[in-house]
Write a protein that holds these residues in place. Structure first.
Motif, PDB file in Angstrom:
ATOM      1  N   TYR A 167      90.451  89.218   1.042  1.00  0.00           N
ATOM      2  CA  TYR A 167      91.734  89.693   1.536  1.00  0.00           C
ATOM      3  C   TYR A 167      92.475  88.510   2.161  1.00  0.00           C
ATOM      4  O   TYR A 167      92.193  88.130   3.308  1.00  0.00           O
ATOM      5  CB  TYR A 167      91.540  90.792   2.577  1.00  0.00           C
ATOM      6  N   PRO A 168      93.403  87.896   1.431  1.00  0.00           N
ATOM      7  CA  PRO A 168      94.093  86.710   1.945  1.00  0.00           C
ATOM      8  C   PRO A 168      94.931  87.024   3.188  1.00  0.00           C
ATOM      9  O   PRO A 168      95.623  88.042   3.243  1.00  0.00           O
ATOM     10  CB  PRO A 168      95.006  86.294   0.771  1.00  0.00           C
ATOM     11  N   LEU A 169      94.869  86.121   4.152  1.00  0.00           N
ATOM     12  CA  LEU A 169      95.685  86.303   5.347  1.00  0.00           C
ATOM     13  C   LEU A 169      97.167  86.196   5.016  1.00  0.00           C
ATOM     14  O   LEU A 169      98.010  86.734   5.744  1.00  0.00           O
ATOM     15  CB  LEU A 169      95.305  85.264   6.407  1.00  0.00           C
ATOM     16  N   GLU A 170      97.484  85.509   3.929  1.00  0.00           N
ATOM     17  CA  GLU A 170      98.879  85.391   3.510  1.00  0.00           C
ATOM     18  C   GLU A 170      99.491  86.762   3.243  1.00  0.00           C
ATOM     19  O   GLU A 170     100.705  86.944   3.379  1.00  0.00           O
ATOM     20  CB  GLU A 170      98.973  84.515   2.258  1.00  0.00           C
ATOM     21  N   ILE A 171      98.647  87.726   2.882  1.00  0.00           N
ATOM     22  CA  ILE A 171      99.109  89.095   2.672  1.00  0.00           C
ATOM     23  C   ILE A 171      98.971  89.914   3.949  1.00  0.00           C
ATOM     24  O   ILE A 171      99.890  90.631   4.360  1.00  0.00           O
ATOM     25  CB  ILE A 171      98.318  89.774   1.532  1.00  0.00           C
ATOM     26  N   LEU A 172      97.830  89.793   4.610  1.00  0.00           N
ATOM     27  CA  LEU A 172      97.574  90.611   5.795  1.00  0.00           C
ATOM     28  C   LEU A 172      98.510  90.286   6.954  1.00  0.00           C
ATOM     29  O   LEU A 172      98.732  91.147   7.817  1.00  0.00           O
ATOM     30  CB  LEU A 172      96.119  90.449   6.231  1.00  0.00           C
ATOM     31  N   ARG A 173      99.071  89.087   6.993  1.00  0.00           N
ATOM     32  CA  ARG A 173     100.036  88.773   8.053  1.00  0.00           C
ATOM     33  C   ARG A 173     101.232  89.726   8.018  1.00  0.00           C
ATOM     34  O   ARG A 173     101.847  89.996   9.040  1.00  0.00           O
ATOM     35  CB  ARG A 173     100.552  87.338   7.896  1.00  0.00           C
ATOM     36  N   TRP A 174     101.546  90.215   6.829  1.00  0.00           N
ATOM     37  CA  TRP A 174     102.722  91.059   6.657  1.00  0.00           C
ATOM     38  C   TRP A 174     102.405  92.553   6.747  1.00  0.00           C
ATOM     39  O   TRP A 174     103.313  93.381   6.777  1.00  0.00           O
ATOM     40  CB  TRP A 174     103.368  90.770   5.303  1.00  0.00           C
ATOM     41  N   HIS A 175     101.123  92.887   6.787  1.00  0.00           N
ATOM     42  CA  HIS A 175     100.733  94.305   6.790  1.00  0.00           C
ATOM     43  C   HIS A 175      99.730  94.651   7.886  1.00  0.00           C
ATOM     44  O   HIS A 175      99.680  95.801   8.326  1.00  0.00           O
ATOM     45  CB  HIS A 175     100.177  94.688   5.418  1.00  0.00           C
ATOM     46  N   GLU A 176      98.912  93.688   8.257  1.00  0.00           N
ATOM     47  CA  GLU A 176      97.917  93.806   9.326  1.00  0.00           C
ATOM     48  C   GLU A 176      96.767  94.772   9.022  1.00  0.00           C
ATOM     49  O   GLU A 176      95.650  94.559   9.490  1.00  0.00           O
ATOM     50  CB  GLU A 176      98.571  94.177  10.665  1.00  0.00           C
ATOM     51  N   VAL A 177      97.031  95.826   8.264  1.00  0.00           N
ATOM     52  CA  VAL A 177      95.981  96.799   7.948  1.00  0.00           C
ATOM     53  C   VAL A 177      95.966  97.086   6.452  1.00  0.00           C
ATOM     54  O   VAL A 177      97.007  97.360   5.857  1.00  0.00           O
ATOM     55  CB  VAL A 177      96.189  98.131   8.701  1.00  0.00           C
TER      56      VAL A 177
END
Length: 217
Positions: free
Chosen positions: A92-102
């Motif tokens: 799960y890339p942080l590049e994506i999770l930064r924008w969604h968090e969950v």
């Protein structure tokens, strides 16, 4: 001679009625019953507004995954959360999770939430089966002790993944069951799991995933 009444029989009957009423009446607890509100562990004034309204940061509810070779947009030094299960490994890339968090996901048939708080750079993975139901988690838009807190869409309880429990709401005090995970780079991860799956940028939302708006933090 005065005839005795049937009071012993009546007394036994009353006891039986009370007994059955206790077990099958309104005082019994159902397995899926949502408990009444308990005392908050954290005061509302300490859970502070972080610049976004509730669900202003949308959680991922239908995650899609792609093979490692298709994740051409990821660099070897890109950081993400690694989750390994019997059904395979996921990144799960942080590049994506930064924008969604969950990311509300399933692993080996079990519902779990993969979370990342950009403010504290902290990750957590926990099972999202609450009061015997699989529930979705969303972003509150608030922080406590400098890290994001989330809420479940069944009871609206506020949860701290760092503390691993509910801090405010109906389920306050209940503990989350965490799942083993790791934070690593994409380069290191794909060497170990070349056939693993990577969270896709096809999240259902339009975001500039290659931009890190939290760099100043």
């Amino acid at each position: 001679m005065k005839k005795q009444g049937n009071w012993p029989t009546v007394l036994v009957a009353v006891c039986v009625v009370l007994f059955l009423g206790y077990f099958f009446g309104g005082n019994s607890k159902k397995e899926n019953q949502i408990p009444k509100k308990s005392q908050d562990l954290v005061a509302a004034k300490d859970i502070v507004y972080a610049g976004q309204e509730k669900d202003g940061i949308p959680s991922i509810t239908k995650p899609r995954f792609i093979p490692v070779p298709d994740a051409t947009w990821l660099k070897d030094d890109s950081v993400g959360i690694s989750l390994e299960g019997e059904s395979g490994a996921r990144f799960y890339p942080l590049e994506i999770l930064r924008w969604h968090e969950v990311a509300n996901d399933f692993s080996d048939g079990k519902a779990l939430a993969v979370t990342y708080s950009p403010l504290s750079h902290s990750a957590s993975v926990f099972y999202r089966n609450i009061v015997k139901r699989n529930v979705e988690f969303g972003v509150t838009g608030r922080v406590w002790n400098s890290h994001s807190v989330y809420y479940d869409r069944l009871t609206d309880t506020v949860w701290s993944p760092i503390w691993g429990r509910a801090i405010a709401g109906k389920l306050s005090g209940q503990v989350l069951k965490t799942a083993a995970h790791d934070m690593t780079t994409f380069g290191a991860w794909k060497k170990v799991f070349p056939k693993g799956k990577v969270l896709s940028r096809s999240t259902g939302f339009i975001r500039t995933y290659n931009k890190n708006s939290y760099q100043e933090y």
